[in-house]
Design a protein around this motif. Structure first.
Motif, PDB file in Angstrom:
ATOM      1  N   VAL A  76       0.816  -1.217   0.000  1.00 48.21           N
ATOM      2  CA  VAL A  76       0.000   0.000   0.000  1.00 48.21           C
ATOM      3  C   VAL A  76       0.851   1.269   0.000  1.00 48.21           C
ATOM      4  O   VAL A  76       2.064   1.227   0.226  1.00 48.21           O
ATOM      5  CB  VAL A  76      -0.965   0.026   1.222  1.00 48.21           C
ATOM      6  CG1 VAL A  76      -1.954  -1.131   1.150  1.00 48.21           C
ATOM      7  CG2 VAL A  76      -0.193  -0.006   2.533  1.00 48.21           C
ATOM      8  N   GLY A  77       0.189   2.382  -0.272  1.00 45.73           N
ATOM      9  CA  GLY A  77       0.843   3.690  -0.245  1.00 45.73           C
ATOM     10  C   GLY A  77      -0.254   4.734  -0.125  1.00 45.73           C
ATOM     11  O   GLY A  77      -1.421   4.393   0.057  1.00 45.73           O
ATOM     12  N   ASP A  78       0.114   6.008  -0.260  1.00 46.97           N
ATOM     13  CA  ASP A  78      -0.886   7.061  -0.112  1.00 46.97           C
ATOM     14  C   ASP A  78      -1.590   7.295  -1.451  1.00 46.97           C
ATOM     15  O   ASP A  78      -1.010   7.862  -2.383  1.00 46.97           O
ATOM     16  CB  ASP A  78      -0.209   8.350   0.381  1.00 46.97           C
ATOM     17  CG  ASP A  78      -1.243   9.404   0.766  1.00 46.97           C
ATOM     18  OD1 ASP A  78      -2.336   9.444   0.140  1.00 46.97           O
ATOM     19  OD2 ASP A  78      -0.961  10.190   1.687  1.00 46.97           O
ATOM     20  N   ASP A  79      -2.830   6.860  -1.536  1.00 50.00           N
ATOM     21  CA  ASP A  79      -3.540   6.922  -2.823  1.00 50.00           C
ATOM     22  C   ASP A  79      -3.887   8.343  -3.244  1.00 50.00           C
ATOM     23  O   ASP A  79      -4.048   8.616  -4.436  1.00 50.00           O
ATOM     24  CB  ASP A  79      -4.814   6.062  -2.774  1.00 50.00           C
ATOM     25  CG  ASP A  79      -5.544   6.096  -4.117  1.00 50.00           C
ATOM     26  OD1 ASP A  79      -4.897   5.781  -5.141  1.00 50.00           O
ATOM     27  OD2 ASP A  79      -6.730   6.463  -4.156  1.00 50.00           O
ATOM     28  N   ASP A 109      -0.582   4.337  -4.229  1.00 47.81           N
ATOM     29  CA  ASP A 109      -0.947   3.013  -3.721  1.00 47.81           C
ATOM     30  C   ASP A 109      -0.955   2.034  -4.896  1.00 47.81           C
ATOM     31  O   ASP A 109      -1.855   2.068  -5.738  1.00 47.81           O
ATOM     32  CB  ASP A 109      -2.322   3.050  -3.039  1.00 47.81           C
ATOM     33  CG  ASP A 109      -2.630   1.742  -2.330  1.00 47.81           C
ATOM     34  OD1 ASP A 109      -2.605   0.687  -3.014  1.00 47.81           O
ATOM     35  OD2 ASP A 109      -2.867   1.759  -1.106  1.00 47.81           O
ATOM     36  N   ARG A 168      -6.502   6.941   1.814  1.00 46.84           N
ATOM     37  CA  ARG A 168      -5.037   6.835   1.843  1.00 46.84           C
ATOM     38  C   ARG A 168      -4.576   5.406   1.530  1.00 46.84           C
ATOM     39  O   ARG A 168      -4.575   5.019   0.393  1.00 46.84           O
ATOM     40  CB  ARG A 168      -4.523   7.343   3.204  1.00 46.84           C
ATOM     41  CG  ARG A 168      -4.952   8.799   3.504  1.00 46.84           C
ATOM     42  CD  ARG A 168      -4.328   9.804   2.572  1.00 46.84           C
ATOM     43  NE  ARG A 168      -4.823  11.160   2.845  1.00 46.84           N
ATOM     44  CZ  ARG A 168      -4.349  12.237   2.257  1.00 46.84           C
ATOM     45  NH1 ARG A 168      -3.406  12.165   1.341  1.00 46.84           N
ATOM     46  NH2 ARG A 168      -4.843  13.418   2.550  1.00 46.84           N
ATOM     47  N   GLN A 169      -4.226   4.620   2.551  1.00 44.70           N
ATOM     48  CA  GLN A 169      -3.700   3.274   2.245  1.00 44.70           C
ATOM     49  C   GLN A 169      -4.851   2.288   2.019  1.00 44.70           C
ATOM     50  O   GLN A 169      -4.905   1.211   2.628  1.00 44.70           O
ATOM     51  CB  GLN A 169      -2.763   2.799   3.359  1.00 44.70           C
ATOM     52  CG  GLN A 169      -1.413   3.511   3.361  1.00 44.70           C
ATOM     53  CD  GLN A 169      -1.506   4.943   3.898  1.00 44.70           C
ATOM     54  OE1 GLN A 169      -2.386   5.268   4.681  1.00 44.70           O
ATOM     55  NE2 GLN A 169      -0.584   5.803   3.477  1.00 44.70           N
ATOM     56  N   GLY A 198      -5.346   0.429  -0.317  1.00 46.84           N
ATOM     57  CA  GLY A 198      -4.948  -0.780  -1.049  1.00 46.84           C
ATOM     58  C   GLY A 198      -5.355  -2.056  -0.328  1.00 46.84           C
ATOM     59  O   GLY A 198      -5.568  -3.095  -0.960  1.00 46.84           O
TER      60      GLY A 198
END
Ligand SMILES: *Cc1c(COP(=O)(O)O)cnc(C)c1O
Length: 347
Positions: free
Chosen positions: A27-30, A35, A234-235, A237
């Motif tokens: 995951v990451g910051d979408d 993400d 945000r995450q 994912g």
């Protein structure tokens, strides 16, 4: 109790494979576009719909709303059916939050809008009138019995909308059910539309999420609308990971739900007091009513069914909706038919 829950396909729980994928998701910051799991889900979805781009949203309602806001400005008008989910069950969001004016047409029993009526609803260039921007169709059509709108109809409606400078949005919450029932590719069914949403959290059994798909330019605008609506996650994912499993494993099996819905309808048709509408369901929804002789309301019948472990959706005080899904097996269909038979036999 081990419930036979036929209220909706939204009650589906994530599969063990989805939970594993969620735990392992990268995951990451979408909101930064970072993400990778969401990016993958959006690309997969766009490609399944034959569109350039996709946008992961928390719900179908937000997907439809972001689409309407991206197509229309304040005081513009969108044309939709009086039985559509967007009109009935989305809390009036387009009007409340977007100032977009709904223009209602009668849905036909097959879920369509009459093309001549769409044409008649398009506003003239006139200072007194709102500006027509958008037509919204729904496939499968929930309130009209889970019916599938054909590829030919969708093409004709799109052609008509485009002739008049309008766009076509498809509420395809259950578009995969439609494609499976019609025996067509989902991308072909979505092809005539300018934008389309589908839900991961219904028959596909993912826990959360819907996708809005369209051209890259349209999705860029819809992404801004999603942010305005508070849907920039945000995450997320961890959610998208379940959605990817849903798209990979849950589409083809929808046919099983359709077969069970037919079996359910056939069984219920033999129970005195019940009227099936229609006799043979097209997808995963069975609608039925109590005939005039039955002295109980639908809620009272549902209460008695519940004592027998069966949960039924009550639509009006005479009418039910029963929805088959991944967590409904053949034995559950038998239990539901038996439950109705016992309840109706006792009145
Ligand atoms: C479920 C549904 C939606 C979206 O519902 P959410 O609960 O917001 O995900 C939209 N259109 C139709 C036809 C639906 O059945």
């Amino acid at each position: 109790m081990d419930w036979v829950d036929l209220r909706s396909d939204t009650v589906t729980l994530p599969t063990p494979q989805m939970r594993e994928a969620m735990a392992a998701a990268v995951v990451g910051d979408d909101v930064y576009g970072e993400d990778p799991t969401i990016n993958q889900l959006e690309e997969m979805s766009a490609s399944l719909m034959g569109k350039q781009a996709g946008l992961f949203v928390p719900s179908g309602t937000m997907g439809n709303l972001a689409a309407i806001l991206a197509h229309c400005g304040r005081g513009d008008e969108f044309i939709l059916g009086h039985q559509s989910h967007t009109f009935l069950f989305e809390a009036g969001g387009a009007a409340a939050l977007g100032g977009v004016h709904p223009h209602l047409l009668q849905n036909q029993t097959d879920g369509t809008l009459i093309l001549d009526e769409i044409e008649g609803a398009v506003r003239k260039e006139d200072i007194h009138q709102p500006i027509s921007r958008l037509v919204v169709l729904e496939n499968t059509h929930n309130r009209c019995g889970g019916v599938a709108l054909s590829l030919e109809y969708t093409r004709s409606a799109a052609e008509l909308a485009h002739q008049h400078g309008l766009q076509l949005h498809l509420d395809g919450a259950r578009i995969f059910n439609a494609a499976v029932a019609l025996g067509v590719e989902t991308a072909d069914l979505a092809e005539p539309t300018d934008s389309v949403i589908f839900c991961l959290s219904k028959g596909l059994s993912a826990p959360v999420g819907s996708l809005l798909c369209g051209s890259s330019e349209f999705i860029a605008r819809a992404r801004r609308m999603r942010k305005q609506l508070g849907g920039g996650m945000r995450q997320a994912g961890v959610l998208a990971a379940a959605g990817i499993v849903a798209l990979e494993t849950m589409i083809e099996r929808l046919e099983e739900d359709h077969i069970r819905a037919k079996n359910l309808a056939q069984g219920l048709a033999t129970v005195p007091g019940l009227v099936l509408d229609p006799d043979i369901p097209e997808t995963n929804m069975v609608f039925l009513s109590l005939n005039d002789e039955v002295p109980l309301s639908a809620s009272e019948v549902a209460g008695r069914l519940k004592e027998r472990g069966v949960l039924a959706g009550v639509v009006t005080n005479r009418r039910f909706r029963l929805v088959t899904h991944y967590w409904i097996e053949d034995s559950d269909i038998d239990q539901a038919i038996e439950g109705f038979r016992e309840v109706m036999g006792g009145v």
